[in-house]
Enzyme design. Structure first.
Site, short mmCIF file in Angstrom:
data_model
loop_
_atom_site.label_atom_id
_atom_site.label_comp_id
_atom_site.label_asym_id
_atom_site.label_seq_id
_atom_site.Cartn_x
_atom_site.Cartn_y
_atom_site.Cartn_z
N HIS A 111 0.85 -1.20 0.00
CA HIS A 111 0.00 0.00 0.00
C HIS A 111 0.88 1.24 0.00
O HIS A 111 1.87 1.31 0.74
CB HIS A 111 -0.88 -0.01 1.26
CG HIS A 111 -1.70 1.24 1.45
ND1 HIS A 111 -2.67 1.63 0.57
CD2 HIS A 111 -1.68 2.18 2.44
CE1 HIS A 111 -3.23 2.75 1.00
NE2 HIS A 111 -2.65 3.10 2.12
N ASN A 112 0.53 2.24 -0.85
CA ASN A 112 1.32 3.48 -0.91
C ASN A 112 2.82 3.17 -0.86
O ASN A 112 3.56 3.67 0.00
CB ASN A 112 0.93 4.43 0.23
CG ASN A 112 -0.46 5.03 0.03
OD1 ASN A 112 -1.08 4.83 -1.02
ND2 ASN A 112 -0.95 5.75 1.02
N HIS A 156 1.63 11.18 -1.73
CA HIS A 156 0.31 11.01 -1.14
C HIS A 156 -0.41 12.35 -1.22
O HIS A 156 -0.09 13.27 -0.47
CB HIS A 156 0.43 10.53 0.31
CG HIS A 156 -0.82 9.91 0.83
ND1 HIS A 156 -1.07 9.75 2.17
CD2 HIS A 156 -1.91 9.40 0.19
CE1 HIS A 156 -2.25 9.17 2.33
NE2 HIS A 156 -2.77 8.95 1.15
N GLU A 190 -2.91 4.94 -9.00
CA GLU A 190 -4.01 5.81 -8.57
C GLU A 190 -3.80 7.12 -9.31
O GLU A 190 -2.93 7.92 -8.98
CB GLU A 190 -3.96 6.01 -7.05
CG GLU A 190 -5.19 6.72 -6.52
CD GLU A 190 -5.21 6.80 -5.01
OE1 GLU A 190 -5.16 7.93 -4.49
OE2 GLU A 190 -5.26 5.75 -4.35
#
Length: 498
Positions: A111-112, A156, A190
């Protein structure tokens, strides 16, 4: 299995074993070694050739070796070798069927991935991608935003995390994607970029990755199925429509909607809270959904410190892409490392049959009536060379054994504490576990230092899948918080299950 008296060192426990099979002699003949392999190590396929090979491999005293015997020193070398590790060495190579659709595998997922710290002010760094790939991670997340000078950036969004260039991320993937695994890497993009910068991203993907990029659908004999992970390719997800092939991200509406309307090449992505509720209320439907479609689970937005959930709860319903913050150390990442240590560490582990059967419906949260349980006996005998803290004070160690599986199988048991002994603590503690679905279980050995009546500190751990665990007298190689080896720190245990 023999009850051993408390010896002064770990060498003493092994000396007891040696003497019980040497029958008073100074050496262990090949026939007696074979008897030990059959009776204690439960090596059912071992034959005279196996015993001869072990003597040749571990016995350095020529006279003993020539007479097909093993001295105690040779026996000790064998008992502390990889041949006696608790982790089945056959599982250090890819041994599972790799021709099933992608939906049939648990896939190591980050994740990320770009973050090295927290979710708000943490640093983004290319090294985070390198570390994840070297851990066998096969699904990387890349959050893409418009950058200055028509250069898309990765960070982010709407936070103070630092930015790195998209083209540098793709170059890093190109350099390291297949270092430890030849199986596909899924890039979960994303995408927050304008059409113009999306075109720049597409140029970087095709220009940098070249023929490593899977940009056309593969012929697959089973219509309506995802491809197998046999192709050494990079697969793009979530964005840049012309390059997306098998993992188009779609919003999850309901299991019935997915059944009627979802395409096999689309995957659903959902936060842990929604996924947890679905698993609790509609576990059977979740399992069935994951037999055909990929589902990606990601940590809640409230986990700003980059903490992780327990991934086991989502593996229990067959979710393939259970995403964790790889930079955050602790039990969830220990479980992830343990799960994906299996199958040669390639990042793809075949889901057990209980999650893939179309004939039987499985609810991990329901009663497992009618299932023949597996009985596990673990004897935690002793420890060796446990790492001492910086203070130099000897540990007061104890061992906690945890079972992670479906809710009814989860349990943990603890040895007593040995005072002031880091070198060779002796516990000789029996632990019994009853498991309904052992094929989903992970076993975690955790060594801790008793620092107060209710307080303890982490010393080392080792996690492995239940069916990667060898029976008999075995040593458990301990690992530090970051997953690195603490060699020569280890545990000596006896394992038996029916």
């Amino acid at each position: 299995m023999r009850k051993s008296r408390a010896p002064s060192t770990r060498r003493g426990e092994i000396q007891n074993l040696f003497q019980s099979y040497a029958s008073g002699q100074a050496v262990l003949p090949a026939g007696s070694l074979l008897r030990f392999l059959h009776k204690e190590q439960l090596e059912v396929t071992a034959d005279e050739g196996t015993a001869d090979t072990l003597i040749e491999k571990y016995e350095i005293e020529e006279t003993a070796s020539e007479s097909q015997c093993m001295t105690f020193e040779g026996f000790l070398r064998y008992m502390e070798s990889k041949d006696c590790c608790v982790f089945d060495q056959a599982h250090t190579k890819v041994y599972q069927d790799m021709n099933q659709p992608l939906s049939s595998y648990f896939i190591s997922t980050s994740h990320n991935t770009y973050l090295t710290g927290d979710q708000l002010v943490g640093k983004s760094h290319l090294d985070a991608y390198v570390c994840a790939l070297r851990k066998g991670c096969r699904c990387l997340e890349i959050d893409c935003w418009d950058g200055p000078g028509m250069e898309p950036v990765v960070y982010h969004g709407y936070t103070l995390t630092t930015k790195i260039l998209f083209k540098d991320v793709i170059t890093t993937v190109d350099q390291h994607a297949f270092e430890v695994s030849v199986y596909p890497v899924i890039l979960s993009l994303e995408n927050h970029c304008s059409k113009e910068q999306q075109e720049v991203m597409a140029l970087y993907l095709t220009g940098i990755l070249g023929d490593k990029l899977l940009n056309v659908r593969l012929d697959h004999p089973t219509t309506g199925d995802l491809p197998s992970p046999k192709k050494k390719k990079v697969v793009v997800a979530d964005a840049l429509s012309d390059l997306v092939t098998y993992t188009v991200s779609v919003k999850f509406i309901s299991f019935s909607h997915s059944k009627d309307c979802q395409n096999y090449c689309e995957n659903t992505s959902m936060g842990e809270k929604k996924a947890r509720k679905l698993a609790k209320v509609t576990g059977k439907e979740f399992v069935h959904h994951n037999q055909k479609f990929l589902s990606r689970i990601y940590p809640a937005g409230s986990r700003t410190s980059s903490s992780n959930y327990n991934p086991q709860e989502f593996w229990n319903v067959g979710s393939q892409l259970v995403a964790l913050n790889f930079q955050s150390l602790g039990m969830p990442m220990d479980l992830n490392d343990g799960r994906f240590q299996d199958n040669g560490g390639c990042g793809y582990v075949l889901k057990p049959a209980v999650l893939m059967s179309s004939q039987k419906s499985f609810d991990p949260g329901g009663s497992q009536r009618g299932v023949q349980p597996t009985h596990l006996l673990l004897k935690v005998i002793s420890g060796s060379n446990l790492p001492v803290p910086r203070s130099g004070k000897a540990l007061d160690p104890f061992v906690r054994v945890e079972i992670h599986g479906i809710a009814s199988d989860c349990s943990r048991k603890t040895t007593h504490t040995v005072k002031n002994n880091s070198l060779n603590p002796f516990w000789d503690a029996d632990m019994n576990f009853r498991l309904s679905i052992p094929e989903l279980c992970l076993v975690r050995f955790s060594v801790r230092d008793q620092t107060g009546f209710l307080s303890s500190d982490f010393v080392g751990q080792y996690t492995l899948p239940f069916f990667s665990m060898k029976k008999g007298y075995r040593w458990v190689p301990l690992r530090a918080r970051d997953g690195c080896s603490l060699d020569p720190a280890s545990l000596f245990v006896f394992v038996w299950y029916s």
